[in-house]
Design an enzyme around this catalytic site. Structure first.
Site, PDB file in Angstrom:
ATOM      1  CB  CYS A  53     139.188  -3.235 187.813  1.00 44.99           C
ATOM      2  SG  CYS A  53     139.434  -5.001 187.672  1.00 44.99           S
ATOM      3  CG  HIS A  78     140.821  -1.288 184.523  1.00 45.42           C
ATOM      4  ND1 HIS A  78     141.894  -1.718 185.274  1.00 45.42           N
ATOM      5  CD2 HIS A  78     140.067  -2.391 184.261  1.00 45.42           C
ATOM      6  CE1 HIS A  78     141.786  -3.026 185.464  1.00 45.42           C
ATOM      7  NE2 HIS A  78     140.691  -3.457 184.854  1.00 45.42           N
ATOM      8  CG  ASN A  87     143.182  -6.372 184.613  1.00 49.68           C
ATOM      9  OD1 ASN A  87     143.304  -5.665 185.614  1.00 49.68           O
ATOM     10  ND2 ASN A  87     142.007  -6.741 184.130  1.00 49.68           N
TER      11      ASN A  87
END
Ligand code: UT7
Length: 331
Positions: A111, A258, A288
């Site tokens: 990520c 994020h 996500n």
């Protein structure tokens, strides 16, 4: 010398999967998912690949920057879910968009991947090796998710975001006195905690091994450990980046984090003593998407006119590895 983002782009699969759709698959509820994560729906690939989504995002970023693919010198694709081990996704993108003069390679920092790729391009440009780069975060996590594991399948989505970054010899100073470009970056990794969020590739297997290993090819996660890591490490590395730039959280207009969990973002805002209104979010709509979340949100904000010239942005992420990073940019 200034290094700035002159174009952004993103691409998402058409198919929307809501929390209610997931109720049909696993023992969960829209209420649980919204309360614990903030996610209401996500985009899921019905054939779009990491490469095709990346290429579409790149084409949009180039169009915004007013550049042709032939002018691109470097393509970096951050991904942990490529379709192919060989060739790398960046070379596939090069082929699709026709960036015949670019060097292209992939990078995996999960990520945090987009940030790590941006920082890598920054280093190349600072040293004068390249004058521009296409930076991409792209994932099709739906193929790595165990759709019977309610602890993970409700979290992830598919998509890609890209940024075109250019080095210019002359400084550009905005009306508020801020100099355009990347001000500083901080990045780090803690491999000792790697197994709290993992996904295995093929095990060692060859003609000389008789005992075959079986492994799960799906994402395994200890959610609470990742949560603790994120809520501690993200504010710490943002503080480090702010110190390095000689500024405070008050000098930042927007924190582009994020998009993993609304509670993580709220906790970071609290620890930084910054107003939550400075933390734009889109995870309710797209979940996500690992390395793609930051560039997709950046593109949404940019195209929506929410980023003004002279705004100071902190981009920050965390993820498997474990990895983390923060980058300070003046727009
Ligand atoms: O990019 C990085 C990716 N990863 C992350 O960002 C993960 C960070 N962690 C998190 O976001 C949170 O830990 C989760 C959202 C994954 C989980 O939230 P939590 O508040 O930490 O829940 P939990 O794991 O402590 O589970 C609480 C309960 C458990 O049931 P019992 O043992 O209390 O009966 C789980 O089995 O919730 C249950 N549960 C669910 N229930 C309904 C777990 N997933 C679900 C679900 N629906 N989807």
């Amino acid at each position: 010398m200034t290094i700035r983002i002159t174009g952004t782009g993103s691409a998402l699969p058409e198919k929307i999967v809501t929390n209610f759709d997931l109720q049909e698959l696993v023992e969960t509820s829209d209420e649980w998912i919204r309360e614990r994560t903030g996610i209401a729906q996500r985009r899921i690939s019905m054939g779009e690949t990491v490469a095709t989504l990346s290429a579409a995002a790149c084409q949009r970023a180039l169009e915004m920057a007013g550049k042709t693919a032939e002018e691109v010198e470097l393509i970096l694709v951050a991904t942990c879910s490529p379709e192919m081990l060989l060739p790398c996704c960046a070379c596939q993108v090069q082929d699709i968009i026709g960036a015949s003069h670019a060097a292209a390679f992939d990078l995996n920092a999960a990520c945090s991947g987009f940030l790590f790729a941006l920082n890598t391009a920054y280093a190349y440009m600072q040293s004068g090796i390249y004058k521009n780069a296409l930076i991409v975060g792209s994932e099709v996590l739906s193929k790595l998710v165990d759709w019977s594991d309610r602890g993970t399948c409700v979290l992830f989505g598919d998509g890609a975001g890209a940024a075109f970054v250019e080095a210019s010899a002359e400084d550009i100073v905005r009306d508020n006195g801020r100099k355009v470009g990347m001000e500083c970056m901080v990045q780090g990794s803690d491999g000792t905690k790697g197994m709290v969020l993992s996904c295995a590739e093929r095990p060692v297997d060859n003609a000389f091994i008789s005992e075959k290993q079986t492994i799960s090819p799906y994402i395994q996660m200890n959610g609470q450990e990742v949560y603790k890591f994120a809520t501690r490490q993200v504010p710490a590395c943002i503080h480090q980046a702010l110190d390095k730039a000689g500024i405070t959280a008050e000098d930042v207009d927007m924190f582009v984090l994020h998009q993993a969990n609304v509670r993580i973002i709220e906790s970071v805002a609290k620890r930084l003593k910054a107003d939550i209104s400075k933390f734009p979010m889109n995870l309710d709509k797209i979940g996500n998407m690992s390395s793609a979340t930051i560039p997709v949100l950046l593109d949404e904000l940019n195209r929506g006119g929410r980023i003004q010239d002279g705004n100071r942005l902190v981009l920050s992420g965390f993820g498997a590895g474990l990895t983390y990073g923060a980058t300070v940019i003046v727009w």
